[in-house]
Design a protein around this motif. Sequence first.
Motif, PDB file in Angstrom:
ATOM      1  N   HIS A 374       7.748  63.922  18.041  1.00 32.10           N
ATOM      2  CA  HIS A 374       8.948  63.982  19.260  1.00 32.10           C
ATOM      3  C   HIS A 374       9.029  63.147  20.047  1.00 32.10           C
ATOM      4  CE1 HIS A 374       9.206  68.856  18.287  1.00 32.10           C
ATOM      5  NE2 HIS A 374       9.063  68.299  17.424  1.00 32.10           N
ATOM      6  N   VAL A 375      10.048  63.240  20.840  1.00 33.14           N
ATOM      7  CA  VAL A 375      10.291  62.004  21.778  1.00 33.14           C
ATOM      8  C   VAL A 375       9.882  62.427  23.194  1.00 33.14           C
ATOM      9  CG1 VAL A 375      11.857  60.665  20.437  1.00 33.14           C
ATOM     10  CG2 VAL A 375      12.729  62.370  21.829  1.00 33.14           C
ATOM     11  N   GLU A 376       9.449  61.590  24.066  1.00 32.30           N
ATOM     12  CA  GLU A 376       8.949  61.838  25.401  1.00 32.30           C
ATOM     13  C   GLU A 376      10.444  62.318  26.323  1.00 32.30           C
ATOM     14  OE1 GLU A 376       6.824  58.570  27.185  1.00 32.30           O
ATOM     15  OE2 GLU A 376       6.775  59.595  29.061  1.00 32.30           O
ATOM     16  N   ASP A 377      11.423  61.674  25.833  1.00 34.90           N
ATOM     17  CA  ASP A 377      12.735  62.107  26.556  1.00 34.90           C
ATOM     18  C   ASP A 377      12.827  63.410  26.709  1.00 34.90           C
ATOM     19  OD1 ASP A 377      14.740  59.366  25.693  1.00 34.90           O
ATOM     20  OD2 ASP A 377      12.848  59.849  24.866  1.00 34.90           O
ATOM     21  N   LEU A 378      12.681  64.291  25.503  1.00 32.94           N
ATOM     22  CA  LEU A 378      12.950  65.535  25.662  1.00 32.94           C
ATOM     23  C   LEU A 378      11.573  66.596  26.015  1.00 32.94           C
ATOM     24  CD1 LEU A 378      15.147  65.797  22.439  1.00 32.94           C
ATOM     25  CD2 LEU A 378      15.745  66.583  24.623  1.00 32.94           C
ATOM     26  N   GLU A 379      10.222  65.865  25.523  1.00 34.08           N
ATOM     27  CA  GLU A 379       8.856  66.473  25.579  1.00 34.08           C
ATOM     28  C   GLU A 379       8.734  66.711  27.215  1.00 34.08           C
ATOM     29  OE1 GLU A 379       6.881  67.639  22.823  1.00 34.08           O
ATOM     30  OE2 GLU A 379       8.954  67.771  22.279  1.00 34.08           O
ATOM     31  N   SER A 380       9.192  65.585  28.027  1.00 36.14           N
ATOM     32  CA  SER A 380       8.838  65.617  29.218  1.00 36.14           C
ATOM     33  C   SER A 380       9.772  66.462  29.944  1.00 36.14           C
ATOM     34  CB  SER A 380       8.832  64.160  29.841  1.00 36.14           C
ATOM     35  OG  SER A 380      10.098  63.807  29.914  1.00 36.14           O
ATOM     36  N   ILE A 381      10.623  67.251  29.590  1.00 36.52           N
ATOM     37  CA  ILE A 381      11.317  68.216  30.453  1.00 36.52           C
ATOM     38  C   ILE A 381      10.464  69.538  30.442  1.00 36.52           C
ATOM     39  CG2 ILE A 381      13.475  69.699  30.199  1.00 36.52           C
ATOM     40  CD1 ILE A 381      14.877  67.174  28.876  1.00 36.52           C
ATOM     41  N   ALA A 382       9.789  69.812  31.544  1.00 38.64           N
ATOM     42  CA  ALA A 382       8.942  70.975  31.720  1.00 38.64           C
ATOM     43  C   ALA A 382       9.421  72.124  31.190  1.00 38.64           C
ATOM     44  CB  ALA A 382       8.151  70.635  33.068  1.00 38.64           C
ATOM     45  N   ASP A 383      10.493  72.581  31.896  1.00 38.75           N
ATOM     46  CA  ASP A 383      11.106  73.984  31.688  1.00 38.75           C
ATOM     47  C   ASP A 383      11.743  74.102  30.217  1.00 38.75           C
ATOM     48  OD1 ASP A 383      12.716  76.314  31.373  1.00 38.75           O
ATOM     49  OD2 ASP A 383      13.352  76.317  33.528  1.00 38.75           O
ATOM     50  N   PRO A 384      10.872  75.219  29.515  1.00 44.34           N
ATOM     51  CA  PRO A 384      11.204  74.918  27.926  1.00 44.34           C
ATOM     52  C   PRO A 384      12.769  75.498  27.860  1.00 44.34           C
ATOM     53  CG  PRO A 384       9.742  77.002  28.492  1.00 44.34           C
ATOM     54  CD  PRO A 384       9.918  75.796  29.824  1.00 44.34           C
ATOM     55  N   ASP A 385      13.324  76.249  28.661  1.00 45.49           N
ATOM     56  CA  ASP A 385      14.541  76.493  28.470  1.00 45.49           C
ATOM     57  C   ASP A 385      15.611  75.530  28.780  1.00 45.49           C
ATOM     58  OD1 ASP A 385      14.242  79.309  27.817  1.00 45.49           O
ATOM     59  OD2 ASP A 385      14.045  80.015  29.931  1.00 45.49           O
ATOM     60  N   VAL A 386      15.354  74.829  29.745  1.00 43.39           N
ATOM     61  CA  VAL A 386      16.112  73.595  29.773  1.00 43.39           C
ATOM     62  C   VAL A 386      15.924  72.572  28.808  1.00 43.39           C
ATOM     63  CG1 VAL A 386      16.462  71.621  31.563  1.00 43.39           C
ATOM     64  CG2 VAL A 386      16.153  73.772  32.478  1.00 43.39           C
ATOM     65  N   ARG A 387      14.747  72.535  28.634  1.00 44.72           N
ATOM     66  CA  ARG A 387      14.510  71.622  27.181  1.00 44.72           C
ATOM     67  C   ARG A 387      15.297  71.926  26.045  1.00 44.72           C
ATOM     68  NH1 ARG A 387       9.222  71.622  27.238  1.00 44.72           N
ATOM     69  NH2 ARG A 387       8.861  73.129  25.398  1.00 44.72           N
ATOM     70  N   ALA A 388      15.148  73.322  25.857  1.00 37.24           N
ATOM     71  CA  ALA A 388      15.759  73.822  24.593  1.00 37.24           C
ATOM     72  C   ALA A 388      17.184  73.671  24.564  1.00 37.24           C
ATOM     73  CB  ALA A 388      15.645  75.326  24.260  1.00 37.24           C
ATOM     74  N   SER A 389      18.017  73.830  25.702  1.00 31.23           N
ATOM     75  CA  SER A 389      19.315  73.715  26.101  1.00 31.23           C
ATOM     76  C   SER A 389      19.728  72.281  25.529  1.00 31.23           C
ATOM     77  CB  SER A 389      19.670  73.958  27.370  1.00 31.23           C
ATOM     78  OG  SER A 389      20.920  73.184  27.626  1.00 31.23           O
ATOM     79  N   CYS A 390      18.908  71.182  25.770  1.00 30.74           N
ATOM     80  CA  CYS A 390      19.278  69.816  25.656  1.00 30.74           C
ATOM     81  C   CYS A 390      18.856  69.562  24.089  1.00 30.74           C
ATOM     82  CB  CYS A 390      18.199  68.884  26.190  1.00 30.74           C
ATOM     83  SG  CYS A 390      18.651  68.938  28.192  1.00 30.74           S
TER      84      CYS A 390
END
Length: 422
Positions: A374-390
């Motif tokens: 995976h990429v840090e751009d997405l992996e570093s979004i701590a909140d899994p719901d926010v990350r999943a939305s992106c």
Amino acid sequence: DVKPLFVGFNPETLVDYIATKTPDLATRLGGKPTDWKVREVGDGNLNLVFIVEGPQWTCVLKQSLPYVRCVGESWPLTVDRSWFEALALKEEGRLVPQHVPEVYHVDRSRALFVMRYLEPPHIILRKGLIAGHVYPLLADHVSTFLARTLFSTSLLALDTAQHKAAVAKFVVNVELCRLTEQVIFTEPYAQAANNHWTSPQLDAEAAALRSDVPLKVAITALKKKFTEQAEALVHGDLHTGSIMVTDTSTQMIDPEFAFYGPMGFDIGAFLANLILAYYSQDGHATSPGARNDCKYWIAKTIIETWALFAEKFVDLWSKFVSLESPGDLTPTLLFGTGDRTLAEYQKAFLGDLFQDSLGFAGAKIVRRIVGIAHVEDLESIADPDVRASCEKKALAFGKVLLKERSQFESIQQVVKALEPKG
Ligand code: ADP
Ligand code: SR1
Ligand code: MG
Ligand code: MG
Ligand code: MG
């Protein structure tokens, strides 16, 4: 036919190696070997990277491990990739020295090479994008790198004998090609132990990939191009983690996956990683809209990269033809100056390359959301719901690029589609 003999370094053995085997580098570092400071800074998926700092000079020694570093010894991988990385850096450095670190020393038997230290404030582009920085010269620099490396190593610039000899030199980098085939073109669309995603948020999306027949047809058509089309020397892993930047400097590193492949693979890799950066911005915004300027700049950079690439590529091509030294694909006999065949063929060529680039970009997006790496751009979004939305937005766009890219006639249309209406 040189069999690499793997001797993995630690800081002590590395200092001993430089002192005894590379006297010129030892002199440049200055002082005594005991004065040199060595730090291992590798943060990539595959290799060791040591910064060697002497009193007078600093350099970087990169060494391959006989396995995939981010997985471990259970996934063996040839250390000879280091040789191909150095070979590619030297070839790219000949064509675009301003955008590639210089190689000072290569030792195939120890699977290492020494290159220029990209000193601070150089940072990995991906990290800059995560922090919300913008790089006004990025599109200009990356498009120059792409146009010169891809054009100059293709049959548009070379004769068939030169081109085939170059293809043969890199064709041995087969294990790295097969790794790409596995993790980009196969696994994300199948049940594979390596796959992972933000779960349970993306469970349905991951399952949908495995039952989407048109998608599997589309990815396999791209795999066919990747495996069969020895068009030009491609970097092979041109994501934003393979580019180091300052405000004024752009340096492409890490071409260990280099081989003669389709030009669109490199263009698509870069565009895909800009698109991933774009969709991850909302996950990094500390308040709604806080990253809008950065998103706007990324969108503009996507447009400029393709537009400048196309302009520079055609310019190189037209110059070669008018100098009566075109490659064997467009011989003067058929494409002499004043003949509109050249303009017509250039239009068709660029149209096909645009479509390929979008397709490969789609493949690169999908693999970064459900595949092994995976990429840090997405992996570093701590909140899994926010990350999943992106991730959902990026994945949906990746699928559009794979299955419906023929609807896009211009890069502006692609960028417009990043934010679907309604
Ligand atoms: P890998 O093949 O394992 O992905 P990379 O070539 O991407 O290794 O290098 C890993 C990290 O080492 C980079 O992210 C960067 O931080 C650092 N690095 C690599 N090459 C250089 C260099 N020439 N100068 C400074 N830092 C470098
Ligand atoms: C095991 S996959 C590792 C990934 O890292 C490299 O940088 C390439 O992108 C490869 O696909
Ligand atoms: Mg890397
Ligand atoms: Mg240089
Ligand atoms: Mg690498």
